[in-house]
Write an enzyme that holds these catalytic residues in place. Structure first.
Site, PDB file in Angstrom:
ATOM      1  N   VAL A 105      -3.631 -11.378   6.248  1.00 31.61           N
ATOM      2  CA  VAL A 105      -2.200 -11.294   6.553  1.00 31.61           C
ATOM      3  C   VAL A 105      -2.031 -10.908   8.026  1.00 31.61           C
ATOM      4  O   VAL A 105      -1.092 -11.339   8.681  1.00 31.61           O
ATOM      5  CB  VAL A 105      -1.475 -10.297   5.614  1.00 31.61           C
ATOM      6  CG1 VAL A 105      -1.974  -8.870   5.777  1.00 31.61           C
ATOM      7  CG2 VAL A 105       0.026 -10.342   5.830  1.00 31.61           C
ATOM      8  N   GLY A 149       7.841  -3.394   5.794  1.00 31.11           N
ATOM      9  CA  GLY A 149       7.761  -4.789   5.362  1.00 31.11           C
ATOM     10  C   GLY A 149       7.468  -4.797   3.877  1.00 31.11           C
ATOM     11  O   GLY A 149       7.700  -3.797   3.181  1.00 31.11           O
ATOM     12  N   ARG A 182      16.127  -2.468   8.547  1.00 30.65           N
ATOM     13  CA  ARG A 182      15.876  -3.605   7.660  1.00 30.65           C
ATOM     14  C   ARG A 182      16.546  -3.313   6.320  1.00 30.65           C
ATOM     15  O   ARG A 182      15.875  -2.987   5.324  1.00 30.65           O
ATOM     16  CB  ARG A 182      14.370  -3.814   7.505  1.00 30.65           C
ATOM     17  CG  ARG A 182      13.667  -3.946   8.860  1.00 30.65           C
ATOM     18  CD  ARG A 182      12.296  -4.536   8.761  1.00 30.65           C
ATOM     19  NE  ARG A 182      12.340  -5.920   8.320  1.00 30.65           N
ATOM     20  CZ  ARG A 182      11.250  -6.669   8.130  1.00 30.65           C
ATOM     21  NH1 ARG A 182      10.062  -6.152   8.329  1.00 30.65           N
ATOM     22  NH2 ARG A 182      11.351  -7.915   7.721  1.00 30.65           N
ATOM     23  N   ARG A 230      -3.806  -1.404  10.907  1.00 30.03           N
ATOM     24  CA  ARG A 230      -4.871  -1.730  11.854  1.00 30.03           C
ATOM     25  C   ARG A 230      -5.236  -0.474  12.640  1.00 30.03           C
ATOM     26  O   ARG A 230      -4.349   0.310  13.018  1.00 30.03           O
ATOM     27  CB  ARG A 230      -4.410  -2.820  12.834  1.00 30.03           C
ATOM     28  CG  ARG A 230      -4.386  -4.227  12.276  1.00 30.03           C
ATOM     29  CD  ARG A 230      -5.788  -4.766  11.978  1.00 30.03           C
ATOM     30  NE  ARG A 230      -5.775  -6.128  11.504  1.00 30.03           N
ATOM     31  CZ  ARG A 230      -5.726  -6.502  10.223  1.00 30.03           C
ATOM     32  NH1 ARG A 230      -5.705  -5.585   9.267  1.00 30.03           N
ATOM     33  NH2 ARG A 230      -5.735  -7.782   9.891  1.00 30.03           N
ATOM     34  N   GLU A 282     -14.581  -1.452  14.085  1.00 33.50           N
ATOM     35  CA  GLU A 282     -15.020  -1.568  12.691  1.00 33.50           C
ATOM     36  C   GLU A 282     -16.336  -2.322  12.682  1.00 33.50           C
ATOM     37  O   GLU A 282     -16.391  -3.417  13.263  1.00 33.50           O
ATOM     38  CB  GLU A 282     -13.969  -2.305  11.859  1.00 33.50           C
ATOM     39  CG  GLU A 282     -12.715  -1.470  11.698  1.00 33.50           C
ATOM     40  CD  GLU A 282     -11.650  -2.116  10.832  1.00 33.50           C
ATOM     41  OE1 GLU A 282     -11.926  -3.190  10.253  1.00 33.50           O
ATOM     42  OE2 GLU A 282     -10.562  -1.560  10.725  1.00 33.50           O
ATOM     43  N   HIS A 321     -12.229  -0.440   5.511  1.00 38.71           N
ATOM     44  CA  HIS A 321     -11.280  -1.573   5.503  1.00 38.71           C
ATOM     45  C   HIS A 321     -11.337  -2.336   4.166  1.00 38.71           C
ATOM     46  O   HIS A 321     -11.718  -3.512   4.129  1.00 38.71           O
ATOM     47  CB  HIS A 321     -11.557  -2.516   6.684  1.00 38.71           C
ATOM     48  CG  HIS A 321     -10.371  -3.382   7.031  1.00 38.71           C
ATOM     49  ND1 HIS A 321     -10.133  -3.848   8.304  1.00 38.71           N
ATOM     50  CD2 HIS A 321      -9.360  -3.877   6.268  1.00 38.71           C
ATOM     51  CE1 HIS A 321      -9.044  -4.584   8.311  1.00 38.71           C
ATOM     52  NE2 HIS A 321      -8.551  -4.621   7.075  1.00 38.71           N
TER      53      HIS A 321
HETATM   54  O1  3PY Z   1      -5.522  -9.459   5.521  1.00 36.01           O
HETATM   55  C1  3PY Z   1      -5.651  -8.591   6.379  1.00 36.01           C
HETATM   56  O2  3PY Z   1      -5.055  -8.633   7.454  1.00 36.01           O
HETATM   57  C2  3PY Z   1      -6.568  -7.476   6.151  1.00 36.01           C
HETATM   58  O3  3PY Z   1      -6.564  -6.517   6.843  1.00 36.01           O
HETATM   59  C3  3PY Z   1      -7.514  -7.572   5.019  1.00 36.01           C
HETATM   60  O4  3PY Z   1      -6.848  -7.334   3.888  1.00 36.01           O
END
Ligand code: 3PY
Length: 359
Positions: free
Chosen positions: A114, A193, A219, A276, A305, A324
């Site tokens: 995503v 979101g 939002r 992130r 990471e 992660h």
């Molecule tokens: O899909 C993403 O952006 C992740 O961080 C893994 O799920």
């Protein structure tokens, strides 16, 4: 007619094979194969997505056949030469160098994620490359893991199991391993979101008193679903007993969680990040945790990471670090791979993707 149907069937079977085993075909089949769009897949993706690519008969593809090590950059730059489509994961930096190496045939990029901070969007746009990604299908898994990480951190579960296993468990003690509870708390969401809403929906039954959030702008449609109040970033820091970071990484959000934010948080607050690592200044976080400025942090994402095992954050009892794994359920990872494969195939057919980024 009969002959060409046979050839087509053979072709469909062969299209499922990585490019490097094309050799040995009849020259007729090789000719037919060579007209199919070429695709490079940068990782051994989960089986459902792979099956879609294999059974499509629409592409010839080669993949980096490992899930344990990412494709080395040098190899990637070689492999993308002349491809029509690319399916990548979040460990691959898709920048001008890579797009130049791929060349003008590349028309579709599909990322099995995503997040898209590993993609240089201006360069993709400049070259007219369409981009697919995988929102929504991972929302439940990420929200679940965020709640698990929040409770693990606030109720000190890692410390507790360590004590139980290593002889630290003496008599029942009145304040030993006490943490902070969700009941009557204020939960703040940085970046509201789909995922932020899903987290709040899961936390509400824990008797949270109030949800607050901040974002570039209010939002109201999303916020009304969880009865969340829009506040400034400063207010979010000041009021939150639990602060969950759910925003995408962008130049605007890079290290937005820094000394300034932590210094406004309560000493009893818990900071959670499943978005992130780049949104956090990790030196400032270390400082805030080690001086007691905040009570604890749960991180599913870091910079870099993997985070080196010698990193100072690993020395802190009040910091829980996961590798992660927020979207790591079998169902979700398969759904992400299917969506990425379908986005790619649709894009190569010149059709709208299921989930396409507007560039
Ligand atoms: O899909 C993403 O952006 C992740 O961080 C893994 O799920």
């Amino acid at each position: 007619m009969w002959c060409s149907r046979m050839a087509l069937r053979r072709l469909q079977r062969i299209a499922i094979a990585p490019l490097n085993i094309i050799g040995g075909l009849t020259s007729q089949t090789q000719r037919e194969m060579s007209t199919l769009p070429r695709v490079y897949v940068t990782r051994q993706i989960p089986p459902e997505g792979l099956k879609i690519l294999k059974e499509s008969g629409q592409v010839q593809f080669e993949l980096w056949d490992s899930d344990d090590i990412p494709v080395p950059r040098k190899e990637l730059l070689q492999k993308v030469k002349g491809v029509d489509g690319l399916l990548c994961v979040l460990t691959e930096k898709i920048d001008a160098e890579l797009l130049d190496a791929a060349g003008p045939n590349l028309k579709v990029l599909s990322t099995m994620s995503v997040g898209f901070d590993h993609l240089t969007l201006e360069e993709l746009k400049k070259r007219g490359i369409r981009v697919g990604y995988t929102p929504d299908v991972l929302t439940d898994a990420v929200a679940e893991l965020t709640v698990a990480l929040l409770l693990t951190t606030s109720r000190r579960l890692v410390e507790a199991t360590h004590e139980a296993k290593t002889g630290g468990w003496g008599t029942w003690r009145t304040l030993w391993l006490c943490g902070h509870e969700l009941a009557n708390s204020t939960v703040g969401i940085l970046g509201l979101g789909r995922i932020g809403v899903a987290i709040a929906e899961r936390l509400a039954p824990f008797k949270v008193k109030k949800f607050i959030y901040t974002d570039i702008a209010p939002r109201p449609e999303l916020a009304s679903a969880i009865n969340a109040e829009y506040v400034s970033l400063d207010e979010l820091a000041k009021q939150s007993d639990f602060l969950a970071v759910c925003c995408a990484l962008s130049p605007e959000t890079k290290e937005i969680c820094n000394k300034n934010l932590f210094s406004k948080m309560k000493n009893t607050s818990i900071f959670i990040n499943t978005s992130r690592g780049g949104v956090v200044n990790q030196e400032d976080l270390y400082e805030a945790l080690s001086t007691g400025q905040i009570a604890g942090a749960g991180l599913d994402v870091t910079v870099p990471e993997p985070l080196p095992t010698s990193h100072p954050l690993f020395t802190l009892k009040n910091c829980v670090i996961l590798p992660h794994i927020a979207s790591a359920s079998y169902t979700t990872r398969n759904a992400m791979s299917s969506l990425a494969a379908n986005n790619l195939l649709l894009g190569l057919r010149g059709q709208p993707m299921i989930k396409e980024l507007k560039l």
